[in-house]
Motif scaffolding. Sequence first.
Motif, mmCIF file in Angstrom:
data_model
loop_
_atom_site.group_PDB
_atom_site.id
_atom_site.type_symbol
_atom_site.label_atom_id
_atom_site.label_comp_id
_atom_site.label_asym_id
_atom_site.label_seq_id
_atom_site.Cartn_x
_atom_site.Cartn_y
_atom_site.Cartn_z
ATOM 1 N N ASP A 109 -10.088 -15.124 22.943
ATOM 2 C CA ASP A 109 -9.211 -16.203 23.368
ATOM 3 C C ASP A 109 -8.510 -16.879 22.193
ATOM 4 O OD1 ASP A 109 -10.070 -16.008 26.142
ATOM 5 O OD2 ASP A 109 -11.964 -16.896 25.459
ATOM 6 N N ILE A 110 -9.114 -16.846 21.020
ATOM 7 C CA ILE A 110 -8.564 -17.511 19.847
ATOM 8 C C ILE A 110 -9.094 -16.821 18.596
ATOM 9 C CG2 ILE A 110 -10.448 -19.206 19.843
ATOM 10 C CD1 ILE A 110 -8.434 -21.278 18.755
ATOM 11 N N MET A 111 -8.262 -16.764 17.543
ATOM 12 C CA MET A 111 -8.678 -16.155 16.283
ATOM 13 C C MET A 111 -8.439 -17.143 15.156
ATOM 14 S SD MET A 111 -9.993 -13.527 14.859
ATOM 15 C CE MET A 111 -10.352 -13.158 13.141
ATOM 16 N N PHE A 112 -9.517 -17.588 14.538
ATOM 17 C CA PHE A 112 -9.407 -18.518 13.424
ATOM 18 C C PHE A 112 -9.111 -17.770 12.121
ATOM 19 C CE2 PHE A 112 -12.232 -20.877 16.349
ATOM 20 C CZ PHE A 112 -11.508 -22.054 16.453
ATOM 21 N N GLY A 113 -8.347 -18.421 11.232
ATOM 22 C CA GLY A 113 -8.121 -17.869 9.904
ATOM 23 C C GLY A 113 -6.909 -16.980 9.766
ATOM 24 N N LEU A 114 -5.899 -17.127 10.633
ATOM 25 C CA LEU A 114 -4.695 -16.313 10.552
ATOM 26 C C LEU A 114 -3.548 -17.097 9.923
ATOM 27 C CD1 LEU A 114 -4.511 -14.486 14.011
ATOM 28 C CD2 LEU A 114 -5.268 -13.543 11.829
ATOM 29 N N SER A 115 -2.762 -16.427 9.103
ATOM 30 C CA SER A 115 -1.545 -17.039 8.567
ATOM 31 C C SER A 115 -0.410 -16.821 9.566
ATOM 32 C CB SER A 115 -1.180 -16.424 7.215
ATOM 33 O OG SER A 115 -2.155 -16.737 6.238
ATOM 34 N N LEU A 235 -3.292 -17.703 18.923
ATOM 35 C CA LEU A 235 -3.546 -17.743 20.356
ATOM 36 C C LEU A 235 -2.678 -16.721 21.064
ATOM 37 C CD1 LEU A 235 -3.278 -21.618 20.876
ATOM 38 C CD2 LEU A 235 -5.337 -20.325 20.297
ATOM 39 N N ARG A 236 -3.096 -16.311 22.239
ATOM 40 C CA ARG A 236 -2.295 -15.416 23.054
ATOM 41 C C ARG A 236 -1.138 -16.218 23.670
ATOM 42 N NH1 ARG A 236 -6.198 -13.338 24.914
ATOM 43 N NH2 ARG A 236 -6.631 -14.762 26.635
ATOM 44 N N PRO A 237 0.098 -15.700 23.627
ATOM 45 C CA PRO A 237 1.219 -16.413 24.250
ATOM 46 C C PRO A 237 0.911 -16.727 25.713
ATOM 47 C CG PRO A 237 2.042 -14.604 22.919
ATOM 48 C CD PRO A 237 0.547 -14.454 22.965
ATOM 49 N N ASP A 238 1.201 -17.959 26.119
ATOM 50 C CA ASP A 238 0.811 -18.403 27.451
ATOM 51 C C ASP A 238 1.846 -19.411 27.960
ATOM 52 O OD1 ASP A 238 -0.497 -19.307 29.727
ATOM 53 O OD2 ASP A 238 -2.462 -19.396 28.754
ATOM 54 N N PRO A 239 2.452 -19.152 29.121
ATOM 55 C CA PRO A 239 3.401 -20.120 29.678
ATOM 56 C C PRO A 239 2.774 -21.494 29.896
ATOM 57 C CG PRO A 239 3.519 -18.032 30.859
ATOM 58 C CD PRO A 239 2.318 -17.964 29.977
ATOM 59 N N ASP A 240 1.477 -21.504 30.161
ATOM 60 C CA ASP A 240 0.740 -22.761 30.310
ATOM 61 C C ASP A 240 0.271 -23.183 28.928
ATOM 62 O OD1 ASP A 240 -1.343 -24.694 30.716
ATOM 63 O OD2 ASP A 240 -1.468 -24.042 32.797
ATOM 64 N N SER A 241 0.765 -24.296 28.438
ATOM 65 C CA SER A 241 0.510 -24.713 27.051
ATOM 66 C C SER A 241 -0.742 -25.559 26.883
ATOM 67 C CB SER A 241 1.715 -25.495 26.521
ATOM 68 O OG SER A 241 1.945 -26.662 27.303
ATOM 69 N N ARG A 242 -1.538 -25.739 27.933
ATOM 70 C CA ARG A 242 -2.681 -26.651 27.844
ATOM 71 C C ARG A 242 -3.698 -26.238 26.783
ATOM 72 N NH1 ARG A 242 -5.124 -27.006 33.610
ATOM 73 N NH2 ARG A 242 -4.278 -24.886 33.672
ATOM 74 N N PHE A 243 -3.954 -24.937 26.658
ATOM 75 C CA PHE A 243 -4.954 -24.500 25.683
ATOM 76 C C PHE A 243 -4.480 -24.794 24.263
ATOM 77 C CE2 PHE A 243 -7.231 -21.052 23.263
ATOM 78 C CZ PHE A 243 -8.499 -21.580 23.418
ATOM 79 N N ARG A 244 -3.228 -24.478 23.955
ATOM 80 C CA ARG A 244 -2.697 -24.732 22.613
ATOM 81 C C ARG A 244 -2.666 -26.230 22.319
ATOM 82 N NH1 ARG A 244 2.553 -25.426 21.066
ATOM 83 N NH2 ARG A 244 3.276 -24.629 23.078
ATOM 84 N N ILE A 245 -2.254 -27.030 23.295
ATOM 85 C CA ILE A 245 -2.222 -28.484 23.107
ATOM 86 C C ILE A 245 -3.630 -29.022 22.874
ATOM 87 C CG2 ILE A 245 -1.774 -30.681 24.277
ATOM 88 C CD1 ILE A 245 0.609 -29.318 25.637
ATOM 89 N N PHE A 246 -4.591 -28.500 23.637
ATOM 90 C CA PHE A 246 -5.977 -28.953 23.480
ATOM 91 C C PHE A 246 -6.490 -28.610 22.075
ATOM 92 C CE2 PHE A 246 -10.550 -28.699 23.641
ATOM 93 C CZ PHE A 246 -10.922 -29.773 24.429
ATOM 94 N N VAL A 247 -6.245 -27.371 21.627
ATOM 95 C CA VAL A 247 -6.729 -26.950 20.307
ATOM 96 C C VAL A 247 -6.068 -27.781 19.204
ATOM 97 C CG1 VAL A 247 -6.860 -25.054 18.647
ATOM 98 C CG2 VAL A 247 -7.275 -24.616 21.066
ATOM 99 N N ASN A 248 -4.772 -28.049 19.314
ATOM 100 C CA ASN A 248 -4.086 -28.861 18.306
ATOM 101 C C ASN A 248 -4.643 -30.279 18.257
ATOM 102 O OD1 ASN A 248 -2.310 -27.008 17.143
ATOM 103 N ND2 ASN A 248 -0.743 -27.337 18.703
#
Length: 284
Positions: A109-115, A235-248
């Motif tokens: 679902d998520i990969m830490f440590g990417l440029s 993160l995997r591209p997702d039309p629903d931005s909730r996961f990215r917003i939550f992680v940020n």
Amino acid sequence: MVSRRDVASLLGAGSFVAAGLTTVSEAQAQAQPPATENTFDSVRRTKKLRIAGIVGTEPYYKKDVVTGKWSGFCVSMGQDLAQSLGAELEISETTWGNSVLDLQSKKIDIMFGLSPLPSRALTVQFTQPIMNNTFTMVVRPGVEGKTWADFNKPGVRVAVDIGSTQDIFARHMLPKATLVALENFSDIPLAMLSGRADCSVQVAMNSLATVKKNPKIGTIVVPTPISAQPTCAGLRPDPDSRFRIFVNNWLAYNQSLGTMRNWIISSLPLANIQPGDIPPDLTF
């Protein structure tokens, strides 16, 4: 002849069976994800947050060969993020080069440590930066250089792990050098110790760990002009931005408290790195 009582019994049995089938159908619906389920809903439904770990990349990731247990500051981040989402952390082994494919195939679902490289941004979404990481060179004894131009020569053999940030940076910054492309990051020290490579492009955190684990391999050089890139989570591209917003939001919160820095500092001993081992011109 079927009596009224018999009809009632049959109807009652049918209702019971129908109710049972409804219950089974509901359970199956809960177990089967919708075809278009977004990452946020998937994590909340399964109560699992899936990340990947890379062997031999302390202090990012470390896997105990006996117990199989993972540690490192990326793992600490994953554990805390999972807890914040009300989920458990699951870790699967991968390489830097395969991590983007793991995201695309929904293995993680998520990969830490990417440029956040432009080439990666075509297929991956990135969070806000976790930290900035300086590019360095690990050089064998006898190999000299102070600038990137000093290493950008055909006779200089530069080891990189295929598909990594270091690989992409080396191809851009050192186009004239001879690249020694290796499958895994853990193959680089052996290539240098055996004389197959003269040096290796590594981000600061990796170079510190490499030299600490293999003192005979050489020394760290911070070539000028100093080059650095942010390290993010992919993160995997997702039309629903909730996961990215939550992680940020989660990143900003932990950075403001100093928790992120504590995770990084506390992970350095996994690579036997002490504060005195960090060159003064090296920043994160």
